[in-house]
Design a protein around this motif. Structure first.
Motif: not given
Length: 263
Positions: A101-130
């Motif tokens: 198809t030349e299109k992308f097909a979903l192969f796997r969905t992985y659970p994220i084991a850990a992420q820091s911060g909250q919803l919202g963008p990363k703004l500055a070094e050291g803010d722990y945001q993803v």
């Protein structure tokens, strides 16, 4: 009480105790026999190995299973890949391009084991945001020597982040279960992810894209955030999200007048 009655009562009591012990032993053994295999830590490559050898050892472990599972979906090991992740759902998707198809097909969905911060963008070094946004990873950003088993740098800050004077560095998708602004996937899962990405780059993909979202950006979910600080930013992200949802092809992303633009 006659001795015969006492002896009979004692025998009955002992027999009941034996039956109870036997039943407890049976259920205990049955529980051990039925313990799912996936509760055990899977085998992973030795993290003390030098980076290239570590990556090669990881690929040797996971490649046979990946090739088998890809083939079941009509996909090929080494073909182009695409990654997107959702912070609220704590999920990372790995897509592979289908040759038919030349299109992308979903192969796997992985659970994220850990992420820091909250919803919202990363703004500055050291803010722990993803971060949230649209990134890409060339071969030079792979890091088999990572302190977190295997890793790749997503390329934050991108041109949008720099336009908005956002700072930060070394934002990775990596192994282990520790996050300081990164996505930690466990050693076993990063071996699969890294191996698929490495194989795609070795087979000719110049870079693979990584799209990071606060949540699955349906109309309904986005509408619930209309009073939040990042609503306008998330509306812009949703344009890229919708582009891929409709076409299953990651858009070319540029920055125009301080906003993401999609081609």
């Amino acid at each position: 009480m006659p001795y015969a009655s006492i002896a009979e009562s004692t025998l009955t009591f002992l027999m009941r105790r034996l039956v109870i012990i036997a039943l407890l032993t049976l259920f205990s053994c049955r529980g051990q026999e039925e313990s799912p295999a996936d509760t055990l830590e899977p085998e992973t490559a030795d993290s003390s190995l030098p980076g290239p050898r570590r990556a090669a050892a990881a690929a040797k472990l996971v490649r046979p299973g990946l090739e088998r599972d890809l083939a079941k979906r009509g996909l090929r090991f080494g073909d182009p890949v695409f990654i997107r992740a959702f912070k609220a759902e704590e999920e990372l998707e790995l897509w592979v391009r289908d040759r038919k198809t030349e299109k992308f097909a979903l192969f796997r969905t992985y659970p994220i084991a850990a992420q820091s911060g909250q919803l919202g963008p990363k703004l500055a070094e050291g803010d722990y945001q993803v971060p949230e946004g649209f990134y890409f990873v060339p071969r030079s950003k792979l890091n088999p020597n990572s302190n977190y088993h295997l890793a790749f740098n997503i390329g934050y800050p991108n041109s949008y982040d720099r336009h908005h004077k956002r700072t930060g560095s070394f934002i990775m998708i990596h192994g282990n279960r520790i996050s300081i602004g990164c996505l930690a996937m466990t050693d076993a899962k990063i071996e699969e992810i890294y191996t698929l990405c490495d194989a795609a780059l070795r087979s000719g993909q110049d870079f693979f894209r990584v799209h990071l979202f606060p949540f699955r950006m349906t109309d309904e979910r986005l509408a619930r955030t209309s009073d939040e600080r990042w609503f306008s930013f998330w509306q812009n992200l949703k344009q890229g999200y919708d582009h891929f949802e409709s076409k299953h092809l990651p858009p070319n992303v540029t920055v125009k007048e301080g906003r993401y633009a999609f081609e």
